[in-house]
Design an enzyme around this catalytic site. Structure first.
Site, mmCIF file in Angstrom:
data_model
loop_
_atom_site.group_PDB
_atom_site.id
_atom_site.type_symbol
_atom_site.label_atom_id
_atom_site.label_comp_id
_atom_site.label_asym_id
_atom_site.label_seq_id
_atom_site.Cartn_x
_atom_site.Cartn_y
_atom_site.Cartn_z
ATOM 1 C CG PHE A 143 37.727 42.554 39.399
ATOM 2 C CD1 PHE A 143 36.987 42.939 40.512
ATOM 3 C CD2 PHE A 143 38.222 41.264 39.364
ATOM 4 C CE1 PHE A 143 36.735 42.042 41.548
ATOM 5 C CE2 PHE A 143 37.967 40.361 40.395
ATOM 6 C CZ PHE A 143 37.227 40.756 41.490
ATOM 7 C CG ASP A 228 44.639 40.445 36.206
ATOM 8 O OD1 ASP A 228 44.488 39.278 35.804
ATOM 9 O OD2 ASP A 228 44.064 40.902 37.213
ATOM 10 C CE LYS A 257 38.308 34.714 37.808
ATOM 11 N NZ LYS A 257 38.282 36.156 37.657
HETATM 12 C C1 LIG Z 1 38.799 36.945 38.816
HETATM 13 C C2 LIG Z 1 39.904 37.912 38.586
HETATM 14 C C3 LIG Z 1 40.887 38.137 39.552
HETATM 15 C C4 LIG Z 1 40.833 37.525 40.934
HETATM 16 O O1 LIG Z 1 40.883 36.141 40.913
HETATM 17 P P1 LIG Z 1 40.423 35.322 42.238
HETATM 18 O O2 LIG Z 1 40.779 33.904 41.902
HETATM 19 O O3 LIG Z 1 38.953 35.542 42.396
HETATM 20 O O4 LIG Z 1 41.202 35.868 43.382
HETATM 21 C C5 LIG Z 1 41.916 38.989 39.230
HETATM 22 N N1 LIG Z 1 41.972 39.597 38.036
HETATM 23 C C6 LIG Z 1 41.043 39.409 37.071
HETATM 24 C C7 LIG Z 1 41.178 40.094 35.765
HETATM 25 C C8 LIG Z 1 39.965 38.574 37.321
HETATM 26 O O5 LIG Z 1 39.015 38.419 36.395
#
Ligand SMILES: *Cc1c(COP(=O)(O)O)cnc(C)c1O
Length: 412
Positions: A143, A228, A257
């Site tokens: 994700f 990520d 985040k």
């Molecule tokens: C939430 C998330 C994203 C996307 O972040 P947004 O601020 O919602 O665009 C990307 N990678 C990971 C691992 C995430 O948990």
């Protein structure tokens, strides 16, 4: 909260808002620290932390102070001008990661898009991949956000259904399998992009040594290792960054985040010099990325995590949470996994859905959310106390026994 008031608030939202989420039937109107309240003052403990965006808890006084002080000075100027806030924020990010430079953005998906651009251009300019052929290897269950490019390399059918055509240049391999990853590398591979722990897939922890092997493979094959850590980073797993559990460092890192202190969207792509230097005036940008309000809040978030020793707290309380959840003896639980204050509880799908457990837990004063039908996520703000954590786990135990008894009473 009175049932009709809840129903009305939900009805208005559902009338006007796109139905791209399915929230629990609770209407929050206030929050502080680890607690959230509805309009009638019913209190809930937040075991969700907005997918790690609220690692510092709600309305942290230091964050509110930085936010309001900076907002009163200057909030947004675009990158057409320098500000006195951006440099110190990105310097701190580089100091924490040991990387050389950063590109500020807003949402997580934008940080990932930035990583993809940097990796491809590095592939052409540094690795000499023939123009238009650069590939990035990604993992099944990933994700990385919701843009059309990013959902194009998802392995989830519902993320893609009806949104194609998708961008080429990505190759999927099984998560946690370093041999499969190495076998997928070709001379056109610019980078691998993975999560050190897969959050949305259900807090999936790869085998020990996986990240270290990926690091070795990337070094040997001249491929960038991009992580990520938008959800796993900034203390969530009991280290500043999850890659530190295996003593490695990536070439590029996506953060977001929690970087916004729970009040703003703030993200960044942080990388090695030869990667971040792929950006030159005009070839990438964002109107709001790196604005002084975001930079002031981002720097305060990093300093607060350090000053309040929240990484250490996540490690200690996370171990406690794991021990307690693993000790629960309920037929509803099929497994418990995670790291730091980030645990997924797998619900036995023949007995209940994770959604129904979350709804019952809500009625007992604890808010969390299911992921993928069978997993309940426990990810409280890192400022939680041991007493508050135990309170939440006790409510979870009670919820499970009540559900199981209720279930057992249903005549065959
Ligand atoms: C939430 C998330 C994203 C996307 O972040 P947004 O601020 O919602 O665009 C990307 N990678 C990971 C691992 C995430 O948990």
């Amino acid at each position: 909260m009175r049932a009709n008031v809840v129903a009305d608030a939900i009805a208005v939202e559902e009338r006007w808002c796109a139905r791209n989420y399915k929230p629990l039937p609770v209407v929050i109107s206030r929050a502080e620290g680890v607690w959230m309240w509805d309009a009638d003052g019913t209190r809930y403990l937040d075991m969700m932390s907005a997918y790690s965006a609220v690692n510092l808890g709600h309305s942290h006084p230091r964050i509110l102070h930085a936010l309001t002080e900076q907002a009163a000075k200057v909030a947004v100027v675009s990158r057409a001008f320098h500000t006195d806030r951006l440099g110190p924020f990105l310097a701190k990010l580089c100091e924490l990661t040991g990387l050389d430079g950063a590109c500020p953005m807003n949402t997580g998906a934008e940080a990932v898009e930035t990583a993809i651009k940097a990796a491809r251009r590095w592939g052409y300019r540094v690795k000499n991949i023939p123009e238009g052929r650069a590939e990035i290897i990604v993992a099944r269950g990933n994700f990385h956000g919701r843009t059309t490019t990013i959902v194009g390399f998802s392995s989830e059918a519902e993320y893609q259904d009806g949104f194609g055509p998708f961008a080429p240049g990505f190759r999927l391999v099984d998560y946690g399998d370093a041999d499969a990853l190495e076998a997928a590398i070709t001379p056109d591979t610019a980078a691998i992009l993975i999560e050190p722990i897969q959050g949305e897939a259900g807090i999936v922890v790869p085998p020990t040594g996986y990240l270290r092997r990926v690091r070795e493979i990337c070094d040997r094959q001249n491929v960038l290792m991009i992580l990520d850590e938008i959800q796993s980073g900034l203390g969530r797993t009991g280290k500043w960054f999850a890659y530190q559990h295996e003593d490695i460092r990536p070439d590029g890192l996506c953060l977001g985040k929690a970087l916004g202190g729970g009040v703003l969207p703030v993200s960044a792509f942080v990388a090695r010099r030869d990667v971040i230097s792929q950006f030159v005036p005009g070839n990438h940008g964002s109107t709001f990325g790196g604005n002084p309000l975001a930079a002031a809040v981002g720097l305060e978030a990093l300093n607060t995590i350090a000053d309040e020793k929240l990484v250490e707290r996540s490690a200690e309380l996370g171990a406690h949470m794991m021990t307690r959840l693993s000790a629960i003896n309920s037929p509803l639980i099929a497994g418990v996994r995670g790291r730091g204050l980030w645990v997924g509880v797998e619900i036995n799908p023949t007995l209940a859905t994770a959604r129904s457990v979350c709804e019952a837990l809500m009625r007992n004063g604890v808010l969390s959310k299911e992921t993928h039908d069978t997993v309940i996520r426990f990810a409280p703000p890192l400022v939680i106390s041991a007493e508050e954590l135990d309170w939440a786990i006790n409510r979870f135990e009670e919820t499970l026994s009540a559900l199981f008894l209720a279930d057992a009473k249903v005549p065959a």
